[in-house]
Design an enzyme around this catalytic site. Sequence first.
Site, PDB file in Angstrom:
ATOM      1  CB  CYS A 289      -2.588   3.385  -5.929  1.00 54.88           C
ATOM      2  SG  CYS A 289      -3.668   2.070  -5.345  1.00 54.88           S
TER       3      CYS A 289
ATOM      4  CB  CYS B  13      -0.914   0.014   1.219  1.00 53.94           C
ATOM      5  SG  CYS B  13      -1.955   1.498   1.334  1.00 53.94           S
TER       6      CYS B  13
END
EC number: 4.4.1.3
Length: 301
Positions: free
Chosen positions: A230, A111
């Site tokens: 991302c 993440c």
Amino acid sequence: MPLILGGLAGAAAGYGAAAWLERRKPPPGKDPNIKHASLGVVRLDWHYHPLPGDVGSPDSFEYPVYYRAVPGLTFEICQSGKMSPEIQQNFKDAIEFLDKERGVSVITSDCGFFMWFQKEARLYTSKPVVMSSLALLPSLHAAIGTDGKIAIFSANSTSLGPMHDTVAKECGVDWDEACYVLVGCQDVEGFEAVASGEPLDLEKVTPGIVRKAKQVIAEHPDIHAILMECTQLPPFSDDVRAATGLPVYDAIVSADFFIRGFVDNPRFGLNDWHRPWDGHQEKYKLGDNVQDKEKLLHYKP
């Protein structure tokens, strides 16, 4: 006194490249079981279905990868940038597990918001730590210069905002400068699944990501490179490259870059890491490598 050249220069100057490369080969049978360079991935305490190309999928890599979840570290907590003492200890344990138990060469995360904890992660290991592809920004900026712009694609540009000061401190980059363009994908049809932990539909989301990239470049024709922040965006990187003709950097590119520092040149390597990897990956599912009591606390069947 004659000039003595070493390395490749020496080979070209008179030794002969073929003979030089032959001498550089490791002795036969030196160590057929030598360990390949490997990647460690610190994972959030959540379950989602990663697409090929996602950091969460071992099929995204051409080298061994090991995963370790951090019990209690949910997406929401990671996004906030604040861990409780208990979760902080679990974070430390995860990194030390990957470092000492699995012996990985490089440690990353699944993440981009782990960038909040880049500095802390470095305290727990001497291995290279790159918690987010944002760590590539200084090199991209140096390569492109101030005449060109870098588009930073994120799942949600609004939620990325609070991390500004941390990125500035850790990477020496101020994305408020004119040479950076922040792009949020929160309005791309189907990409809202990222926030809810639902599976992404590749066929549904890809056209929207490509359309978004083309639109941003039309508005900023001086964009010279794209960075996917991302970790769930890399599955779309190839389509964006093909559609825009621009270089696209992401979490997979970042991991590859740092792994390459541990891998010999296949033309004249010395440590056998250039031998073909057999493709074996350690099987992983959410809840692996954690204690039973932690499974009961944090993992639902």
